[in-house]
Design an enzyme around this catalytic site. Structure first.
Site, mmCIF file in Angstrom:
data_model
loop_
_atom_site.group_PDB
_atom_site.id
_atom_site.type_symbol
_atom_site.label_atom_id
_atom_site.label_comp_id
_atom_site.label_asym_id
_atom_site.label_seq_id
_atom_site.Cartn_x
_atom_site.Cartn_y
_atom_site.Cartn_z
ATOM 1 N N TYR A 1 -3.170 11.713 8.164
ATOM 2 C CA TYR A 1 -2.917 10.372 7.617
ATOM 3 C C TYR A 1 -2.033 9.568 8.565
ATOM 4 O O TYR A 1 -2.271 8.392 8.810
ATOM 5 C CB TYR A 1 -2.263 10.478 6.233
ATOM 6 C CG TYR A 1 -2.109 9.138 5.548
ATOM 7 C CD1 TYR A 1 -3.129 8.631 4.755
ATOM 8 C CD2 TYR A 1 -0.953 8.375 5.700
ATOM 9 C CE1 TYR A 1 -3.005 7.401 4.130
ATOM 10 C CE2 TYR A 1 -0.817 7.148 5.086
ATOM 11 C CZ TYR A 1 -1.850 6.665 4.297
ATOM 12 O OH TYR A 1 -1.724 5.432 3.693
ATOM 13 N N GLY B 1 0.843 -1.187 0.000
ATOM 14 C CA GLY B 1 0.000 0.000 0.000
ATOM 15 C C GLY B 1 0.874 1.230 0.000
ATOM 16 O O GLY B 1 1.934 1.257 -0.617
ATOM 17 N N CYS B 2 0.477 2.230 0.734
ATOM 18 C CA CYS B 2 1.243 3.471 0.822
ATOM 19 C C CYS B 2 2.622 3.192 1.397
ATOM 20 O O CYS B 2 2.749 2.569 2.447
ATOM 21 C CB CYS B 2 0.490 4.462 1.701
ATOM 22 S SG CYS B 2 1.398 5.981 1.981
ATOM 23 N N PHE B 3 3.663 3.666 0.733
ATOM 24 C CA PHE B 3 5.018 3.376 1.217
ATOM 25 C C PHE B 3 5.319 4.037 2.547
ATOM 26 O O PHE B 3 6.194 3.596 3.279
ATOM 27 C CB PHE B 3 6.100 3.678 0.189
ATOM 28 C CG PHE B 3 6.058 4.999 -0.531
ATOM 29 C CD1 PHE B 3 5.652 6.179 0.065
ATOM 30 C CD2 PHE B 3 6.474 5.048 -1.851
ATOM 31 C CE1 PHE B 3 5.651 7.378 -0.620
ATOM 32 C CE2 PHE B 3 6.490 6.248 -2.563
ATOM 33 C CZ PHE B 3 6.077 7.418 -1.931
#
Length: 176
Positions: free
Chosen positions: A155, A11-13
């Site tokens: 986030y 997913g998001c690094f």
């Protein structure tokens, strides 16, 4: 040779980077991109379009006398959702796919074996891609050490912090 290279996309690094920065035996974690078909070094904006074929990944060296590749893959597979195709939470697109880019045939074999061993613990089939490492592209300085530099960002608070809590609960003995 005790030092090995690992390249993983979950997913998001920023999430995956924050997790592996905490693991004993893991050295400098670099966020970047791999697996695309567009020539040249992609930009973050191009990656976010989902049109380049690249995945957000991290790449790091690890000391195999401290942590094995099997342990790395187990941590990786249990700190993101390997059953979601092209998505992690609200992040949707092929750039957020679950992927293990192996650097040699031994890593490929270990990754395959770990996935087979942990599959019974998941209700859905694991969809993590296992592929030979293509060219890795560094994501640029503004994407490195992201969580540590931006902990107060929404986030980070709502997505990364809970993943780190899970990591501490499951793998306290593997943390720096």
């Amino acid at each position: 040779m005790n030092k090995q290279l690992a390249t993983l996309g979950g997913g998001c690094f920023w999430c995956t980077e924050a997790i592996f920065q905490k693991i004993k035996g893991v050295e400098k974690v670099v966020s970047g991109y791999a697996g695309g078909t567009v020539p040249g070094k992609p930009t973050y904006r191009e990656i976010c379009s989902g049109l380049t074929g690249h995945a957000e990944v991290i790449q790091f060296m690890f000391d195999a006398t401290i942590i094995s590749y099997a342990e790395i893959i187990t941590i990786f597979m249990t700190t993101h959702d390997p059953t979601s195709l092209n998505r992690q939470g609200a992040d949707v697109g092929t750039q957020y796919r679950s992927v293990i880019f192996y650097h040699n045939s031994e890593q490929k074999q270990i990754a395959t074996e770990v996935i087979q061993q942990i599959q019974p613990y998941f209700e859905e089939p694991i969809v993590t891609e296992i592929s030979e490492i293509p060219t890795f592209y560094d994501a640029g300085e503004d994407h490195q050490d992201y969580y540590n530099q931006n902990r107060e960002q929404g986030y980070c608070n709502f997505v990364i912090t809970p993943k780190l809590s899970k990591l501490r609960k499951l793998y306290a003995d593997k943390l720096k």
